[in-house]
Scaffold this motif. Structure first.
Motif, PDB file in Angstrom:
ATOM      1  N   PRO A 258       0.867  -1.162   0.000  1.00 39.21           N
ATOM      2  CA  PRO A 258       0.000   0.000   0.000  1.00 39.21           C
ATOM      3  C   PRO A 258       0.907   1.216   0.000  1.00 39.21           C
ATOM      4  O   PRO A 258       1.858   1.265   0.765  1.00 39.21           O
ATOM      5  CB  PRO A 258      -0.752  -0.116   1.327  1.00 39.21           C
ATOM      6  CG  PRO A 258       0.125  -0.935   2.199  1.00 39.21           C
ATOM      7  CD  PRO A 258       0.984  -1.794   1.310  1.00 39.21           C
ATOM      8  N   ASP A 259       0.661   2.137  -0.871  1.00 40.26           N
ATOM      9  CA  ASP A 259       1.649   3.192  -1.006  1.00 40.26           C
ATOM     10  C   ASP A 259       1.018   4.522  -1.355  1.00 40.26           C
ATOM     11  O   ASP A 259       0.178   4.607  -2.228  1.00 40.26           O
ATOM     12  CB  ASP A 259       2.632   2.789  -2.105  1.00 40.26           C
ATOM     13  CG  ASP A 259       3.922   3.557  -1.994  1.00 40.26           C
ATOM     14  OD1 ASP A 259       4.890   2.984  -1.502  1.00 40.26           O
ATOM     15  OD2 ASP A 259       3.935   4.738  -2.388  1.00 40.26           O
TER      16      ASP A 259
ATOM     17  N   ASP B 198       1.740 -10.041   6.533  1.00 38.29           N
ATOM     18  CA  ASP B 198       2.626  -9.815   5.393  1.00 38.29           C
ATOM     19  C   ASP B 198       1.913  -8.956   4.347  1.00 38.29           C
ATOM     20  O   ASP B 198       0.693  -8.983   4.257  1.00 38.29           O
ATOM     21  CB  ASP B 198       2.975 -11.161   4.740  1.00 38.29           C
ATOM     22  CG  ASP B 198       4.137 -11.835   5.451  1.00 38.29           C
ATOM     23  OD1 ASP B 198       4.976 -11.123   6.010  1.00 38.29           O
ATOM     24  OD2 ASP B 198       4.201 -13.074   5.427  1.00 38.29           O
ATOM     25  N   VAL B 199       2.691  -8.227   3.527  1.00 33.35           N
ATOM     26  CA  VAL B 199       2.068  -7.291   2.576  1.00 33.35           C
ATOM     27  C   VAL B 199       1.080  -7.925   1.609  1.00 33.35           C
ATOM     28  O   VAL B 199       0.047  -7.340   1.316  1.00 33.35           O
ATOM     29  CB  VAL B 199       3.065  -6.461   1.732  1.00 33.35           C
ATOM     30  CG1 VAL B 199       3.552  -5.273   2.499  1.00 33.35           C
ATOM     31  CG2 VAL B 199       4.180  -7.288   1.172  1.00 33.35           C
ATOM     32  N   THR B 200       1.396  -9.114   1.105  1.00 32.26           N
ATOM     33  CA  THR B 200       0.480  -9.700   0.119  1.00 32.26           C
ATOM     34  C   THR B 200      -0.845 -10.075   0.784  1.00 32.26           C
ATOM     35  O   THR B 200      -1.909  -9.911   0.201  1.00 32.26           O
ATOM     36  CB  THR B 200       1.101 -10.947  -0.548  1.00 32.26           C
ATOM     37  OG1 THR B 200       1.609 -11.809   0.471  1.00 32.26           O
ATOM     38  CG2 THR B 200       2.217 -10.580  -1.478  1.00 32.26           C
ATOM     39  N   GLN B 202      -1.962  -8.572   3.559  1.00 31.33           N
ATOM     40  CA  GLN B 202      -2.545  -7.274   3.893  1.00 31.33           C
ATOM     41  C   GLN B 202      -3.383  -6.737   2.734  1.00 31.33           C
ATOM     42  O   GLN B 202      -4.495  -6.251   2.925  1.00 31.33           O
ATOM     43  CB  GLN B 202      -1.422  -6.290   4.229  1.00 31.33           C
ATOM     44  CG  GLN B 202      -1.861  -4.845   4.261  1.00 31.33           C
ATOM     45  CD  GLN B 202      -0.796  -3.938   4.837  1.00 31.33           C
ATOM     46  OE1 GLN B 202      -0.601  -3.858   6.029  1.00 31.33           O
ATOM     47  NE2 GLN B 202      -0.073  -3.267   3.966  1.00 31.33           N
ATOM     48  N   ALA B 203      -2.831  -6.854   1.525  1.00 31.27           N
ATOM     49  CA  ALA B 203      -3.541  -6.356   0.344  1.00 31.27           C
ATOM     50  C   ALA B 203      -4.891  -7.060   0.194  1.00 31.27           C
ATOM     51  O   ALA B 203      -5.900  -6.434  -0.143  1.00 31.27           O
ATOM     52  CB  ALA B 203      -2.681  -6.548  -0.902  1.00 31.27           C
ATOM     53  N   HIS B 225      -1.161   3.369  11.725  1.00 32.62           N
ATOM     54  CA  HIS B 225       0.001   4.256  11.775  1.00 32.62           C
ATOM     55  C   HIS B 225       0.623   4.334  10.379  1.00 32.62           C
ATOM     56  O   HIS B 225       1.620   5.009  10.187  1.00 32.62           O
ATOM     57  CB  HIS B 225       1.031   3.699  12.759  1.00 32.62           C
ATOM     58  CG  HIS B 225       1.666   2.447  12.258  1.00 32.62           C
ATOM     59  ND1 HIS B 225       1.034   1.221  12.315  1.00 32.62           N
ATOM     60  CD2 HIS B 225       2.851   2.226  11.632  1.00 32.62           C
ATOM     61  CE1 HIS B 225       1.809   0.301  11.772  1.00 32.62           C
ATOM     62  NE2 HIS B 225       2.905   0.879  11.338  1.00 32.62           N
ATOM     63  N   LEU B 227       0.688   5.336   6.590  1.00 40.01           N
ATOM     64  CA  LEU B 227       0.133   6.229   5.572  1.00 40.01           C
ATOM     65  C   LEU B 227      -0.175   5.500   4.274  1.00 40.01           C
ATOM     66  O   LEU B 227      -1.114   5.850   3.562  1.00 40.01           O
ATOM     67  CB  LEU B 227       1.137   7.344   5.274  1.00 40.01           C
ATOM     68  CG  LEU B 227       1.088   8.566   6.168  1.00 40.01           C
ATOM     69  CD1 LEU B 227       2.328   9.410   5.924  1.00 40.01           C
ATOM     70  CD2 LEU B 227      -0.149   9.392   5.863  1.00 40.01           C
ATOM     71  N   GLY B 228       0.603   4.485   3.970  1.00 39.86           N
ATOM     72  CA  GLY B 228       0.375   3.713   2.751  1.00 39.86           C
ATOM     73  C   GLY B 228      -0.985   3.042   2.790  1.00 39.86           C
ATOM     74  O   GLY B 228      -1.735   3.065   1.815  1.00 39.86           O
ATOM     75  N   VAL B 229      -1.321   2.458   3.953  1.00 42.98           N
ATOM     76  CA  VAL B 229      -2.604   1.786   4.106  1.00 42.98           C
ATOM     77  C   VAL B 229      -3.750   2.794   4.004  1.00 42.98           C
ATOM     78  O   VAL B 229      -4.767   2.538   3.352  1.00 42.98           O
ATOM     79  CB  VAL B 229      -2.655   1.022   5.451  1.00 42.98           C
ATOM     80  CG1 VAL B 229      -4.049   0.506   5.729  1.00 42.98           C
ATOM     81  CG2 VAL B 229      -1.662  -0.122   5.440  1.00 42.98           C
ATOM     82  N   ALA B 231      -3.753   5.528   2.301  1.00 43.79           N
ATOM     83  CA  ALA B 231      -3.881   5.893   0.885  1.00 43.79           C
ATOM     84  C   ALA B 231      -4.665   4.850   0.116  1.00 43.79           C
ATOM     85  O   ALA B 231      -5.376   5.148  -0.836  1.00 43.79           O
ATOM     86  CB  ALA B 231      -2.493   6.059   0.269  1.00 43.79           C
ATOM     87  N   GLU B 232      -4.529   3.612   0.566  1.00 43.40           N
ATOM     88  CA  GLU B 232      -5.133   2.499  -0.136  1.00 43.40           C
ATOM     89  C   GLU B 232      -6.640   2.394   0.105  1.00 43.40           C
ATOM     90  O   GLU B 232      -7.377   1.943  -0.752  1.00 43.40           O
ATOM     91  CB  GLU B 232      -4.438   1.221   0.355  1.00 43.40           C
ATOM     92  CG  GLU B 232      -4.494   0.069  -0.573  1.00 43.40           C
ATOM     93  CD  GLU B 232      -3.567   0.243  -1.762  1.00 43.40           C
ATOM     94  OE1 GLU B 232      -3.733  -0.496  -2.701  1.00 43.40           O
ATOM     95  OE2 GLU B 232      -2.682   1.131  -1.758  1.00 43.40           O
ATOM     96  N   SER B 272       8.479   5.695   0.420  1.00 46.08           N
ATOM     97  CA  SER B 272       7.570   5.169  -0.591  1.00 46.08           C
ATOM     98  C   SER B 272       8.378   4.318  -1.552  1.00 46.08           C
ATOM     99  O   SER B 272       9.542   4.608  -1.810  1.00 46.08           O
ATOM    100  CB  SER B 272       6.926   6.327  -1.353  1.00 46.08           C
ATOM    101  OG  SER B 272       6.434   5.870  -2.597  1.00 46.08           O
ATOM    102  N   ILE B 273       7.761   3.265  -2.092  1.00 50.25           N
ATOM    103  CA  ILE B 273       8.535   2.478  -3.066  1.00 50.25           C
ATOM    104  C   ILE B 273       8.671   3.221  -4.385  1.00 50.25           C
ATOM    105  O   ILE B 273       9.399   2.804  -5.259  1.00 50.25           O
ATOM    106  CB  ILE B 273       7.952   1.065  -3.317  1.00 50.25           C
ATOM    107  CG1 ILE B 273       6.507   1.137  -3.785  1.00 50.25           C
ATOM    108  CG2 ILE B 273       8.068   0.191  -2.095  1.00 50.25           C
ATOM    109  CD1 ILE B 273       6.042  -0.184  -4.370  1.00 50.25           C
TER     110      ILE B 273
END
Lengths: 267, 281
Positions: A258-259, B198-200, B202-203, B225, B227-229, B231-232, B272-273
């Protein structure tokens, strides 16, 4: 002197598990991993839980031994290290762990914790060690008076600064970090990563940085290895991996993050 | 100051309205310690509202206050809370128990800790129906199976008879969500529901929560906590620090034009990635 500071050849680790009614099962935590890290470079290892990334790092630290393959540090096979050679290796290679609270002795002062490696390696006099600790604390952004405090009196970020100080006090050539910022709030994480980057540059360190956080890996690494189920699925430079991931799993991993960068890029 | 929220013009009241909520901790010596200070939050029907903050910002206490599940030493010092038309203020513990699960569901961070290790998954997922709707055991098990199916757990007919340790982390969290959905609550409070995953995985969970909002029309209060989540998943965002709300706004506004200095710092600090160090403006 080879250009490769760290070299892993077909490294594997199988853990045996005895079952209650006899017999045993085997579990390959790491399988057939070959990696190189050039002098002065940082390799990021990214993977989800159970991917074997921490096991791999512990093998490079010579804390556990591979069941197959070999690990060379600065041209030396670490499996063959004994006595004095091993002590020299310990001085050259230093770890930073995820949870600083459990990697310090709670009864020792920060000063004593930082002086311990110097004592073990017989460096300096009590006075000069004290001086060195003060200088070092300031270098990692902490007041010299922190030498008299105990770990519980420090915040998570301050403890991780002490962990970095302990890792560099012997002036090592290699630092191996296992999720050093995942227990920290983001604003503190940013400061600790900055300190890590700065220290690495000033000292010309070679390092491996293990994390499950792709964004953090992108910030600190020169090259990246993606691990899954004990194997390396893809390696490349940081730009290659993030701009043009080849392996399906790397693509899925990057897509899953998530980014907020995607929102910011929509302008 | 903030752009008007589309929902604010609708005739319906917000699902949850918190006004000037303050929470204090009793201390043995000295005055009470104020940990949440004058917090106001609105959640409209079908909205996913994010409350973001670092540790100690008061985000979890605020959500617990909504359920009246604050720790013993903490008390609500001032403020009002309304769930739809009902005031939560004067509700007794017994009345609150009727609301919990029925109208407000909580999805906690650590599903493994929240699940009872000695009880079959099906019993736990169906339990709200036994307690609130007077279902019999067999009937509740039946519904549990349907609920597991609705959160995309495969082979629910076998899974209902399994125990939590037989589930992976992601499946445990799905089971918690299924339990939360049992009584069709208007409001789901999700407190860092994906932090341990894990991220996958989580998605997948984030996708499931969005789907539930779309399908059931539930409102979701999302505490995190990360921000990426935010945004999603979030439509509207509150940024908390030291017990106060420092900024609120639509998702894009928070990211594109943050007003508060702290929000800017938080954005700056979050890697950020898509950005490489040094290239950020």
């Amino acid at each position: 002197m080879s250009a490769e500071m760290i070299q892993l050849k077909n490294v594997g680790k199988v853990f045996g598990q005895r079952r209650i009614f006899g017999g045993s099962t085997e579990f390959a935590a790491v399988a057939d991993v070959s990696l190189k890290v050039a002098r002065g470079q940082t390799l990021g290892i990214v993977g989800e839980s159970g991917s074997g990334k921490s096991t791999l790092l512990r093998m490079v630290l010579n804390l556990i031994h591979p069941t197959s393959g070999s690990i060379h540090i600065d041209g030396q096979n670490i499996a063959a290290l004994t006595g004095r050679n091993e002590k020299a290796f310990r001085r050259k290679v230093q770890p930073i762990f995820q949870n600083p609270a459990s990697s310090f002795n709670p009864r020792q002062s920060i000063g004593a914790i930082l002086r311990a490696p110097l004592k073990v390696h017989g460096i300096g006099t009590p006075d000069s060690r004290r001086d060195r600790v003060s200088t070092l604390l300031e270098r990692v952004g902490l007041p010299a008076e922190f030498a008299d405090r105990h770990p519980h009196q420090l915040s998570g970020g301050q403890k991780q600064r002490v962990a970095i100080a302990r890792a560099i006090i012997l002036e090592p050539q290699i630092v191996l970090a296992d999720e050093p910022t995942s227990a920290l709030d983001v604003s503190v994480q940013a400061q600790v990563l900055e300190l890590f980057r700065q220290t690495r540059e000033e000292m010309g360190l070679t390092s491996i940085f293990v994390s499950h956080n792709l964004a953090v890996i992108r910030q600190v690494s020169d090259t990246v290895a993606v691990m899954r189920l004990g194997r390396i699925v893809e390696t490349g430079t940081v730009d290659e991996i993030f701009a043009n991931p080849k392996h399906e799993y790397t693509q899925a991993l990057i897509a899953a993050v998530p980014d907020h960068g995607t929102i910011m890029a929509q302008t | 100051m903030t752009e008007p929220r589309a929902h604010a013009l609708s005739a319906k009241p917000p699902t949850l309205r918190i006004r000037d909520l303050s929470i204090e901790f009793a201390r043995r010596r000295g005055p009470d310690l104020r940990v949440v200070d004058q917090v106001s939050i609105d959640i409209w029907p079908g909205e996913i509202v994010g409350v973001i903050g670092e540790s100690g910002s008061g985000k979890t206490l605020t959500s617990l206050a909504t359920l009246k599940m604050l720790p013993k030493q903490a008390r609500i010092a001032e403020g009002t809370m309304h769930l739809g038309e009902t005031s939560l203020h004067d509700r007794t513990e017994r009345q609150m128990r009727e609301l919990r699960g029925d109208q407000i569901a909580l999805i906690p961070q650590d599903a493994m800790q929240a699940l009872n290790p000695t009880m079959r998954i099906g019993r736990q997922v169906g339990e709200p129906l036994e307690l609130h709707s007077g279902y019999g055991q067999a009937q509740a098990m039946d519904s549990a199976q349907k609920l597991l199916k609705s959160v995309h757990i495969r082979e629910p007919e076998t899974r209902v008879r399994e125990y939590p340790h037989q589930f992976s982390g992601g499946m445990q969290q799905r089971a918690m969500i299924a339990m939360g959905l049992a009584l069709n609550p208007q409001l789901i409070i999700a407190d860092e529901p994906t932090t341990a995953l894990d991220v996958t995985v989580q998605a997948q969970i984030l996708k499931l929560l969005r789907e539930i909002r779309d399908r059931e029309g539930a409102s979701i209060l999302f505490i995190t906590h990360d921000l990426g989540v935010v945004a999603e998943i979030c439509d509207w965002v509150y940024v908390m620090r030291h017990g106060r709300i420092v900024e609120e706004g639509a998702l894009r506004k928070i990211f594109m034009a943050p007003q508060a200095e702290y929000t800017r710092q938080l954005l700056e600090a979050t890697p950020s990635i898509h950005t490489v160090p040094g290239t950020r403006s």
